[in-house]
Structure formats: C-alpha cells, structure tokens
Design an enzyme around this catalytic site. Structure first.
Site, PDB file in Angstrom:
ATOM      1  N   ASP A 112     173.626  69.937 -80.853  1.00  0.00           N
ATOM      2  CA  ASP A 112     173.622  68.530 -80.994  1.00  0.00           C
ATOM      3  C   ASP A 112     172.648  68.001 -80.039  1.00  0.00           C
ATOM      4  O   ASP A 112     172.761  67.715 -78.725  1.00  0.00           O
ATOM      5  CB  ASP A 112     175.005  67.967 -80.388  1.00  0.00           C
TER       6      ASP A 112
ATOM      7  N   GLU B 225     153.383  76.656 -56.387  1.00  0.00           N
ATOM      8  CA  GLU B 225     153.903  77.147 -55.310  1.00  0.00           C
ATOM      9  C   GLU B 225     155.262  76.069 -54.651  1.00  0.00           C
ATOM     10  O   GLU B 225     154.976  75.312 -53.995  1.00  0.00           O
ATOM     11  CB  GLU B 225     152.961  77.093 -54.018  1.00  0.00           C
TER      12      GLU B 225
ATOM     13  N   GLU C  75     158.164  74.797 -53.231  1.00  0.00           N
ATOM     14  CA  GLU C  75     159.083  74.804 -51.781  1.00  0.00           C
ATOM     15  C   GLU C  75     160.338  74.494 -52.113  1.00  0.00           C
ATOM     16  O   GLU C  75     160.642  73.611 -52.985  1.00  0.00           O
ATOM     17  CB  GLU C  75     158.062  73.980 -50.789  1.00  0.00           C
TER      18      GLU C  75
ATOM     19  N   GLU D  17     158.850  77.744 -44.336  1.00  0.00           N
ATOM     20  CA  GLU D  17     157.926  76.732 -44.142  1.00  0.00           C
ATOM     21  C   GLU D  17     157.718  75.987 -42.880  1.00  0.00           C
ATOM     22  O   GLU D  17     158.720  76.337 -42.128  1.00  0.00           O
ATOM     23  CB  GLU D  17     158.097  75.923 -45.437  1.00  0.00           C
TER      24      GLU D  17
ATOM     25  N   GLU E 264     159.302  79.059 -48.774  1.00  0.00           N
ATOM     26  CA  GLU E 264     158.293  79.263 -49.890  1.00  0.00           C
ATOM     27  C   GLU E 264     158.358  80.811 -50.524  1.00  0.00           C
ATOM     28  O   GLU E 264     158.248  81.529 -49.638  1.00  0.00           O
ATOM     29  CB  GLU E 264     156.826  78.682 -49.591  1.00  0.00           C
TER      30      GLU E 264
ATOM     31  N   HIS F 268     152.356  72.975 -55.033  1.00  0.00           N
ATOM     32  CA  HIS F 268     150.989  72.840 -54.955  1.00  0.00           C
ATOM     33  C   HIS F 268     150.638  73.698 -56.380  1.00  0.00           C
ATOM     34  O   HIS F 268     151.238  74.714 -56.343  1.00  0.00           O
ATOM     35  CB  HIS F 268     150.395  73.210 -53.820  1.00  0.00           C
TER      36      HIS F 268
ATOM     37  N   ARG G 109     143.346  69.957 -46.049  1.00  0.00           N
ATOM     38  CA  ARG G 109     144.607  69.583 -46.906  1.00  0.00           C
ATOM     39  C   ARG G 109     145.160  68.123 -46.945  1.00  0.00           C
ATOM     40  O   ARG G 109     146.103  67.871 -47.456  1.00  0.00           O
ATOM     41  CB  ARG G 109     145.698  70.594 -46.276  1.00  0.00           C
TER      42      ARG G 109
ATOM     43  N   GLU H  32     143.337  73.460 -56.547  1.00  0.00           N
ATOM     44  CA  GLU H  32     144.617  73.360 -56.245  1.00  0.00           C
ATOM     45  C   GLU H  32     145.054  71.820 -56.139  1.00  0.00           C
ATOM     46  O   GLU H  32     144.436  70.918 -55.195  1.00  0.00           O
ATOM     47  CB  GLU H  32     144.873  74.065 -54.718  1.00  0.00           C
TER      48      GLU H  32
ATOM     49  N   ARG I 234     147.564  69.473 -54.912  1.00  0.00           N
ATOM     50  CA  ARG I 234     148.287  69.527 -54.052  1.00  0.00           C
ATOM     51  C   ARG I 234     149.533  68.278 -53.816  1.00  0.00           C
ATOM     52  O   ARG I 234     150.445  68.202 -53.198  1.00  0.00           O
ATOM     53  CB  ARG I 234     147.819  69.137 -52.547  1.00  0.00           C
TER      54      ARG I 234
END
Length: 452
Positions: free
Chosen positions: A56, A139, A141, A196, A203, A252, A323, A341, A343
């Site tokens: 359903d 990645e 976390e 982390e 992670e 990321h 970063r 990447e 982020r």
C-alpha cells in the site's frame, strides 16, 4: 506481471537455500530518506523476482493518494545480503536477508516516478547519454549516545575522545569494530575508521562505487550502525547537530565521472590535475548550491551545523587546500583518484535524491560549459563581509525555509527530482519549517522567561 528468473536471481535463490534464510526484508526508501521494508518468508523469493510484491503506497510519505495505493516492489538481486544483527547463534531459527527494491506503479507497470532510487537512476541515465558513468564515495559521520534506564536515547556521549583519539578516551573502538564486522558481512570494503572531532562522534569510511550502489550502501550503513550500536546499549544518530556549540555530522561526498574507462575529471596538465569537465562540473554545483542545500541538507537541524566556526562549509566557493569552502579538490596520487569533494551534504539527507541533485547540477555545468571561478586558498572563515564580496563569495541559505525558496526557483534541481518528488518534497519541507517556526525552544525559555 510475470517475468522469467534472471541468472542473478537464480543465484540469489541458491544462496537463500545455502545460507538457511527464513525471511527476506524487501527494502525501499521514501522521499524523506527513511528506509522502509516489507518482510516476506524466504519461500516467496521466487515470486518476488518474477511477479513482485504488492504493498500500500498511500501509507508512505510522498508516494501516492489513497485511491492510487497499490504499488509493486521489484527486488534488485545484486543487493542481496544477510543481515548480520539477525544472524546470531543465540537466535532460534534461520537467518534473515535483505533485498533493495525498485518501486513500480501497478497501473502502468512502469517505474514509479516517486521512487527516490528511480530518481537517481534517471540522473545516471542522463550522465550515460553524455558518455559518463558516475562514481561516488560518502563519509557519513554519526554520534553514539548512551540510553536511559527505559532504553530511550539521551544526548550523553559514552566517551570524551577527540579527533583520532585512542582508548581510554575513545571508549567506542569496540563498537566501531563490531560495526565494521557487520558492514563487511554485508559486502562493504572498509577503508578506515576513527573517532571524529566531537565527543561521541565517529566516522567509518567505505570504498567508492558506482553512484547507485553507493546510495544503496548509505541506507545500509545507517541501518547497520544503528542496529549494532543498540546491541551495545547505545543509540547511534545521524542527526546533523545533536549537541549545540560543538561540531556537527556531515556526509562529505566524493564524486568523479568516468568516460570510456578513464577518469574524465583528471588532466595532468592542469595546475590542480582537474580537467575542463571537472571545472565545469564544479561550476555547476556552485551555481545551484542554494537549491541543492534543500536536498543535501534537508532538515531544520541541518542549518544548525552550517554555521561558521565548526568546520562546516557555508561559503559557495571551492579550494584545493582548505576545508572552509563548499567543494574541495582532495589530493590524488593516481589519475583514477582525481575527484571533487562536496563538503556540505549531511547524513540526514536522502542519498538517492542528494546524489541525483548533485549529478544533475554538475552535468548542467558541463553541458553549459560554465566557467569555474578561481579556487580560494585562504581560510574563508577569517574573511569579513567586505572581503567575501571582493572575492564574489556567497553563502548557503541560513535555514531550511530559505533553502526551499531557492529550490523552488531552480529549474535544474527541480527537474533532477522530477515533478512528483519535487512537489511532495517541497510540501513536506514547508510543513516541517512551519512547525519549527511555531515552536518555542528550551533556549528561548531559558533566555527570556524570567527576563521579561
């Protein structure tokens, strides 16, 4: 509709018998990213492959109305895996396994337009039409919290560890070990795991794969982490920012395009080892970043993570070094590893929709041959507003409402989701943000109740 068994499905039936599987969980995902499942006895496996299993759809967020409720699950035999937390020696009976399914509309027997897995497949079809295959590696976390005496989650971490810490500060190394064993039992190739930055934050990285398999793996990863954490009397959460004033959890996401077996993102003659295709792909993501945020960061809580000062990217820029930018070019020792990447995504997102939106945005940049801005190698967190304006750096939306506004104005990202999913997604997120706006938080009570 009845179909013949494929060789891959036949192999799954043999494995079900060989591994003494009693029950199959047929899994699919709603538009909010929640994994759903229908459990059937293992002797229904052949029927599931040849006829599908009906359910359903009106009871699932964002699927169909009550008068259009019948949907059909079509298992993908390549996703068969035993469920490690249901296959213990102390549990009576046989084993349990899962199959990830595509959802079909019973009225047309066509793939259902509201199936997030189908939305990603459409994005990959677009890439294929342009001559590309897409690889991805996220990645995700997560935090591990203690449970109270009633088994309910708290926000009390079970360790005081920090980035890359060891025991005795990192008390969850045994939990991560068991999670890794469970993931490996389900076919994951684990690259590394570590504590982390924040207390209780972890992670575990798994190897890249094609984007569809990777999106499947994100859902599986979250299920395994939660289930095995619970065996240790812990609660695992992928909530982006469960504790104020410390780092939140991101996802990321590394992406690369391949063309004729070669990495279409690599060019050794470029200063950053990135091809023109890669530069245009980056430009596409930057161009559509505000709208993408609604999909990659889809909760009210997501925007508690996306603030300066906690290592989360909020500035629409890219870099090969720092970063603080939205997109980073990681170092790559071999051409095949050249990638970008993203982020800003967080692990509360629906991975199928998030990957689809990122892919469409990047491909839009490639199709339009968008010019990529210069990378920003300085720490953008240290820029004042005047310097950000000088560099032409904008910011992501500051809340879910702004992100949904941006989404509704971006035809590329709306088209990535398709009319059905975009309508239902916007409707759900508008309701979520409205509910947030009328609530009164404990912070407000603490700050204002006795002051005014």
């Amino acid at each position: 509709m009845t179909s013949e068994l494929s060789d891959e499905a036949e192999a799954v039936l043999d494995e079900i018998e060989e591994k003494d599987v009693d029950f199959l969980r047929l899994q699919f995902t709603d538009i909010l990213g929640t994994v759903k499942n229908v459990s059937v006895p293992a002797d229904q496996a052949e029927k599931a492959f040849t006829e599908g299993i009906y359910f359903d759809g009106s009871s699932i967020d964002g699927f169909v109305r009550i008068q259009e409720s019948d949907m059909r699950l079509v298992p993908d035999p390549s996703t068969f895996a035993l469920l490690p937390w249901r296959n213990r020696d102390d549990i009576e009976g046989g084993n349990s396994a899962r199959l990830i399914c595509d959802v079909h509309d019973t009225s047309t027997d066509a793939p259902f337009v509201g199936d997030p897995r189908g939305v990603l497949q459409d994005a990959l079809d677009r890439a294929e039409e342009m001559g590309y295959t897409v690889n991805a590696a996220p990645e995700p976390e997560f935090f591990l919290f203690e449970e109270d005496e009633d088994g309910r989650a708290t926000t009390k971490t079970n360790d005081a560890g920090g980035y890359f810490d060891l025991a005795p500060k990192d008390l969850a190394s045994d939990v991560r070990r068991d999670i890794i064993y469970g993931l490996e039992d389900m076919g994951f190739d684990i690259e590394a795991s570590h504590h982390e930055v924040a207390q209780g934050q972890h992670e575990i990285n798994f190897e890249y794969d094609d984007a569809l398999s990777t999106a499947d793996n994100v859902g599986t990863f979250r299920s395994v982490v939660r289930a095995i954490a619970a065996e240790h009397d812990l609660h695992a959460t992928f909530m982006p920012k469960p504790i104020p004033r410390i780092n939140g959890s991101g996802m990321h996401t590394h992406i690369s395009l391949f063309e004729d077996g070669e990495n279409a993102f690599h060019d050794s003659d470029d200063e950053f080892d990135l091809s023109e295709t890669a530069h245009s792909f980056i430009a596409g993501i930057l161009e559509h970043a505000p709208a993408l945020a609604a999909v990659t960061n889809p909760t009210v809580n997501s925007y508690k993570r996306l603030v300066p000062g906690y290592e989360a990217p909020v500035y629409v820029a890219w870099s090969d070094r720092n970063r603080s930018a939205l997109i980073r070019k990681p170092a790559a020792r071999v051409p095949a590893a050249s990638r970008i990447e993203a982020r800003f995504p967080d692990p509360s997102c629906n991975p199928y929709l998030a990957f689809a939106a990122l892919i469409h945005a990047g491909l839009d940049g490639v199709e339009k041959d968008l010019d990529c801005p210069d990378p920003v190698r300085e720490n953008i967190y240290e820029f004042d507003e005047e310097k950000r304006e000088e560099y032409g750096i904008e910011t992501l939306p500051t809340n879910l409402g702004e992100a949904v506004d941006a989404l509704e104005e971006d035809e590329v990202v709306l088209d990535a989701l398709g009319p059905h999913v975009s309508e239902k997604f916007v409707e759900a997120k508008r309701e979520e943000f409205k509910d947030y706006l009328v609530d009164v938080s404990q912070w407000e009570i603490d700050r204002y109740l006795e002051t005014f």
